[in-house]
Design an enzyme around this catalytic site. Structure first.
Site, mmCIF file in Angstrom:
data_model
loop_
_atom_site.group_PDB
_atom_site.id
_atom_site.type_symbol
_atom_site.label_atom_id
_atom_site.label_comp_id
_atom_site.label_asym_id
_atom_site.label_seq_id
_atom_site.Cartn_x
_atom_site.Cartn_y
_atom_site.Cartn_z
ATOM 1 N N LYS A 110 9.880 -2.667 1.990
ATOM 2 C CA LYS A 110 9.274 -2.633 3.321
ATOM 3 C C LYS A 110 7.889 -2.001 3.214
ATOM 4 O O LYS A 110 7.760 -0.788 3.099
ATOM 5 C CB LYS A 110 10.096 -1.820 4.325
ATOM 6 C CG LYS A 110 9.600 -2.015 5.774
ATOM 7 C CD LYS A 110 9.858 -0.832 6.680
ATOM 8 C CE LYS A 110 8.721 0.160 6.716
ATOM 9 N NZ LYS A 110 7.467 -0.351 7.325
ATOM 10 N N CYS B 31 -2.080 11.600 -0.671
ATOM 11 C CA CYS B 31 -1.113 12.697 -0.787
ATOM 12 C C CYS B 31 -1.555 13.754 -1.785
ATOM 13 O O CYS B 31 -1.213 14.926 -1.640
ATOM 14 C CB CYS B 31 0.252 12.147 -1.187
ATOM 15 S SG CYS B 31 1.044 11.139 0.064
#
Length: 499
Positions: free
Chosen positions: A188, A297
């Protein structure tokens, strides 16, 4: 497609995206869709299908069927290696196309996107070799009547949820490792950046990956991501994104106690000592802040700098940042791209307002870039920042650098570790003893010394504390997606229990 002949202009029409199940690209049909606009230009470029939970069921069933067939899960490792090398070649052949769509949907500079796509191909090449190296163990130490064997076998069906900021390279840091060990996958991608994940489906099919091994369901996290996280026929879930969403994914895995691999948020320190190569450190700090517009991140968003050089070094960083090229994302000279969405743009600006309320001073930047059509925020430096301020503790996820000073190495380490996150850190010093001491002591899954955001596919990545669980990359990244079986094999006549 004609619009892809020139990768320096915007497409002439919106690209309609379906989803991919069992070797077939399916169109939206009567499903809802979402139009994605390019963050750097604010024009519509793609239309994404919002899949349903029924679509997730279909994709998982296809993945399970492919896994049970054994065409991929039980084939010779040489077959997997050959296919993965073909995937790498296919990526390189379509590099310009993939980078183009990556740039349009994410807002990152085209030069950065091209580099990422090239690096992604490298992961498939690495995993082609690593697939042949996956092995178990033997235990010939249990006496004449017992022989021990430990095997690794593919776990089954993996659910892979990837983020909007690095849709193709994060997929490459996971998918080839999952495939190398023989698993099937349901992916996904973020609804904001789905195109390149679907382009990869074409490349995988052309490379000989069997139908059903790779499936893509597009759509929203609360629908598709949640359905995958609780699905009883998904054996492992891999998620990259925010810590808050990662916590929800982890809770959902109790539906069938599936294994989870999570790479989550970071508030990563750049620790700079007075004995460092200051020009190199300033350049590294600027790069670590501006890479992907800070939407990264492992972005080095906390500058922790020694008192003796703090003022001078901050000026050096400001000078570097003032010369960063900000412009159109498709311009190859651009170094700082756009912010992915209006919501995230507003979130970053709200943190700048919070910083002012907390007492931080704006030494550079502090707002939007003027004269550009898209969503851009100028590189920003906030000084007079105390370690307990929210701007020094919470993930802003934008080109915003907080500056905090320290007196000695012990204090630097304390400040660096005084945070809920532990994803990455950079240490700048010419003193090898100091570098190794801090490298050992800092709470970070990835640590760089005299560089930042560097490295290849051979070493694992992951986080400490609330930055995640599990490891991706390297041989550990392949082993992460296997099950370990321990077998004890009796040799000769067994002594009866009942006479």
């Amino acid at each position: 497609m004609d619009q892809l002949k020139n990768h320096s202009t915007l497409p002439g029409s919106v690209r309609s995206l379906g989803f991919y199940v069992n070797g077939s690209m399916r169109d939206a049909g009567d499903r809802e869709t979402l139009v994605r606009e390019a963050p750097g230009y604010l024009v519509p470029v793609s239309e994404v299908t919002l899949c349903t939970t029924s679509d997730v069921d279909d994709a998982v069933a296809a993945a399970r069927g492919a896994f049970e067939s054994g065409a991929w899960s039980r084939c010779d490792a040489a077959v997997r290696a050959t296919a993965l090398l073909r995937v790498a070649a296919g990526i390189r052949e379509r590099l310009d196309e993939i980078a183009y769509w990556e740039t349009l949907e994410t807002g990152k500079p085209i030069t950065q996107a091209r580099a990422e796509i090239g690096d992604a191909a490298g992961h498939y090449e690495y995993c082609a070799g690593a697939a042949r190296m996956l092995h178990g163990e033997t235990y010939n130490n249990q006496g004449d009547q017992m022989f021990g064997v430990v095997t690794r076998q593919p776990a089954g069906v993996v659910g892979l949820i990837t983020p909007w900021n690095f849709p193709f390279i994060v997929l490459a840091e996971r998918l080839p490792y999952i495939l190398a060990s023989g698993n099937s996958v349901v992916v996904k991608p973020s609804e904001m950046t789905s195109t390149t994940t679907l382009v990869l489906a074409e490349i995988l099919a052309e490379a000989g990956i069997p139908d059903g091994v790779y499936n893509v369901v597009t759509g929203l996290g609360p629908v598709v991501g949640q359905a995958m996280s609780v699905h009883p026929d998904i054996d492992i879930i891999s998620f990259t994104g925010s810590t808050a969403t990662g916590a929800a994914v982890l809770q959902a895995t109790t539906s069938n106690f599936k294994k989870a691999s999570l790479e989550l948020g970071g508030k990563n320190p750049q620790i700079v000592f007075a004995d460092a190569d200051l020009d190199a450190a300033a350049d590294g700090v600027a790069f670590g802040l501006c890479f992907n517009a800070g939407q990264c991140c492992v972005s080095g968003s906390r500058l922790i700098v020694e008192d003796a050089i703090a003022e001078r070094f901050t000026e050096m960083v400001k000078d570097k940042l003032a010369r960063v090229k900000i412009g159109e994302c498709l311009d190859p000279d651009t170094q700082l791209g756009a912010i992915v969405s209006k919501q995230h743009h507003e979130k970053i600006l709200s943190y700048l307002e919070l910083g002012a309320k907390e007492g931080a001073a704006v030494a550079l930047g502090g707002g939007e870039c003027e004269g550009l059509s898209g969503r851009y925020i100028a590189p920003t430096v906030l000084t007079d920042v105390q370690p307990n301020m929210r701007i020094a503790q919470e993930e802003i996820f934008g080109p915003v650098l907080t500056v905090t000073t320290f007196g000695d190495a012990e204090e630097a380490l304390k400040i660096a570790n005084d945070c809920q996150y532990g994803l990455a850190a950079s240490i700048w010093t010419k003193d090898i003893d100091k570098a190794l001491t801090l490298m050992r002591g800092v709470h970070a899954g990835r640590t760089w010394v005299n560089t930042t955001i560097a490295g290849g596919p051979g070493q694992p990545m992951g986080g400490f504390k609330q930055s995640g669980i599990g490891r991706e990359g390297g041989m550990l990244g392949i082993e992460e997606y296997t099950e370990v079986k321990s077998a004890h094999i009796a040799i000769g006549q067994r002594t009866n229990w009942i006479a």
